[in-house]
Design a protein around this motif. Sequence first.
Motif, PDB file in Angstrom:
ATOM      1  N   TRP A   1      19.868  36.995 -38.928  1.00  0.00           N
ATOM      2  CA  TRP A   1      18.490  36.682 -39.321  1.00  0.00           C
ATOM      3  C   TRP A   1      18.064  35.331 -38.775  1.00  0.00           C
ATOM      4  N   ILE A   2      18.966  34.356 -38.815  1.00  0.00           N
ATOM      5  CA  ILE A   2      18.646  33.047 -38.249  1.00  0.00           C
ATOM      6  C   ILE A   2      18.446  33.173 -36.739  1.00  0.00           C
ATOM      7  N   ALA A   3      19.241  34.018 -36.086  1.00  0.00           N
ATOM      8  CA  ALA A   3      19.075  34.242 -34.643  1.00  0.00           C
ATOM      9  C   ALA A   3      17.691  34.824 -34.357  1.00  0.00           C
ATOM     10  N   CYS A   4      17.222  35.714 -35.207  1.00  0.00           N
ATOM     11  CA  CYS A   4      15.876  36.275 -35.038  1.00  0.00           C
ATOM     12  C   CYS A   4      14.810  35.193 -35.185  1.00  0.00           C
ATOM     13  N   VAL A   5      14.982  34.310 -36.153  1.00  0.00           N
ATOM     14  CA  VAL A   5      14.032  33.207 -36.352  1.00  0.00           C
ATOM     15  C   VAL A   5      14.056  32.275 -35.143  1.00  0.00           C
ATOM     16  N   PHE A   6      15.263  31.943 -34.655  1.00  0.00           N
ATOM     17  CA  PHE A   6      15.369  31.087 -33.473  1.00  0.00           C
ATOM     18  C   PHE A   6      14.692  31.736 -32.268  1.00  0.00           C
ATOM     19  N   MET A   7      14.819  33.046 -32.141  1.00  0.00           N
ATOM     20  CA  MET A   7      14.191  33.735 -31.011  1.00  0.00           C
ATOM     21  C   MET A   7      12.669  33.646 -31.113  1.00  0.00           C
ATOM     22  N   ALA A   8      12.140  33.789 -32.321  1.00  0.00           N
ATOM     23  CA  ALA A   8      10.693  33.656 -32.515  1.00  0.00           C
ATOM     24  C   ALA A   8      10.229  32.239 -32.175  1.00  0.00           C
ATOM     25  N   VAL A   9      10.999  31.233 -32.574  1.00  0.00           N
ATOM     26  CA  VAL A   9      10.657  29.846 -32.243  1.00  0.00           C
ATOM     27  C   VAL A   9      10.722  29.637 -30.732  1.00  0.00           C
ATOM     28  N   ALA A  10      11.746  30.178 -30.095  1.00  0.00           N
ATOM     29  CA  ALA A  10      11.882  30.029 -28.641  1.00  0.00           C
ATOM     30  C   ALA A  10      10.705  30.675 -27.910  1.00  0.00           C
ATOM     31  N   LEU A  11      10.286  31.833 -28.383  1.00  0.00           N
ATOM     32  CA  LEU A  11       9.126  32.486 -27.767  1.00  0.00           C
ATOM     33  C   LEU A  11       7.866  31.651 -27.961  1.00  0.00           C
ATOM     34  N   GLY A  12       7.721  31.073 -29.156  1.00  0.00           N
ATOM     35  CA  GLY A  12       6.565  30.226 -29.423  1.00  0.00           C
ATOM     36  C   GLY A  12       6.544  28.997 -28.533  1.00  0.00           C
ATOM     37  N   VAL A  13       7.693  28.357 -28.351  1.00  0.00           N
ATOM     38  CA  VAL A  13       7.778  27.178 -27.485  1.00  0.00           C
ATOM     39  C   VAL A  13       7.521  27.577 -26.032  1.00  0.00           C
ATOM     40  N   PHE A  14       8.084  28.704 -25.633  1.00  0.00           N
ATOM     41  CA  PHE A  14       7.933  29.163 -24.250  1.00  0.00           C
ATOM     42  C   PHE A  14       6.468  29.450 -23.926  1.00  0.00           C
ATOM     43  N   PHE A  15       5.818  30.234 -24.781  1.00  0.00           N
ATOM     44  CA  PHE A  15       4.430  30.608 -24.508  1.00  0.00           C
ATOM     45  C   PHE A  15       3.431  29.586 -25.032  1.00  0.00           C
ATOM     46  N   GLY A  16       3.916  28.594 -25.759  1.00  0.00           N
ATOM     47  CA  GLY A  16       3.034  27.587 -26.325  1.00  0.00           C
ATOM     48  C   GLY A  16       2.593  26.515 -25.349  1.00  0.00           C
ATOM     49  N   GLY A  17       3.069  26.548 -24.134  1.00  0.00           N
ATOM     50  CA  GLY A  17       2.565  25.631 -23.140  1.00  0.00           C
ATOM     51  C   GLY A  17       3.474  24.468 -22.806  1.00  0.00           C
ATOM     52  N   LEU A  18       4.726  24.503 -23.198  1.00  0.00           N
ATOM     53  CA  LEU A  18       5.606  23.410 -22.836  1.00  0.00           C
ATOM     54  C   LEU A  18       6.166  23.578 -21.426  1.00  0.00           C
ATOM     55  N   LEU A  19       5.839  24.669 -20.762  1.00  0.00           N
ATOM     56  CA  LEU A  19       6.384  24.945 -19.433  1.00  0.00           C
ATOM     57  C   LEU A  19       5.622  24.377 -18.241  1.00  0.00           C
ATOM     58  N   PRO A  20       4.321  24.291 -18.260  1.00  0.00           N
ATOM     59  CA  PRO A  20       3.604  24.178 -16.992  1.00  0.00           C
ATOM     60  C   PRO A  20       3.671  22.840 -16.268  1.00  0.00           C
ATOM     61  N   THR A  21       4.761  22.104 -16.326  1.00  0.00           N
ATOM     62  CA  THR A  21       4.742  20.792 -15.697  1.00  0.00           C
ATOM     63  C   THR A  21       5.581  20.667 -14.438  1.00  0.00           C
TER      64      THR A  21
END
Length: 185
Positions: free
Chosen positions: A125-145
């Motif tokens: 369950w914690i792995a599922c939560v971490f995956m949701a956080v990772a997806l949020g960080v990934f698509f949240g805009g921390l990438l485009p630099t």
Amino acid sequence: MARQISWRGVLSQDGAGDGRRPETPVWRPGTPVVPPRSITEAVRVMQFAGVLSLLEIPRALLTRSDLRAAFAGEARAQGVAASAADLDQIVTLSLTISVVYAIVSATAWFTMAKATRQGSRWGRWIACVFMAVALGVFFGGLLPTAGVLARVLPIALLMLGVWALVLLWQKDSSAWIRYSTTPED
């Protein structure tokens, strides 16, 4: 004579080809109980992802000039006059966040691998939560630099996370976790 697989709704185990049924393994007292292959693979995937997370640190430091150029270009595009000191502060802050995130991420990967190896029920369950956080960080805009390499590593980590979750939710993984967390009588 060739071996045959019989179809009975699901594929049956492939036998020796001579008509004998495969031996069913029997657990004997004193022998260690070994986790199923899906758990072992999930642990390895998580450990590999932890190592990749740590590789984010040298990647961030080596691409510092690209990051500075990206921030300068973004400032020009927005019509903001940024001094060299301002750009250096932004780059330093960004690198600090990247290093801290990489260390926290690697720690989480290694902790989840250990919990998975032990058959922890809460670990999935914690792995599922971490995956949701990772997806949020990934698509949240921390990438485009900072270039292509800065995008490849997070994409690889996301794929490894999905792979680990698929392995964790297989039937044999569920059986292992249920066995590992069931109190003995």
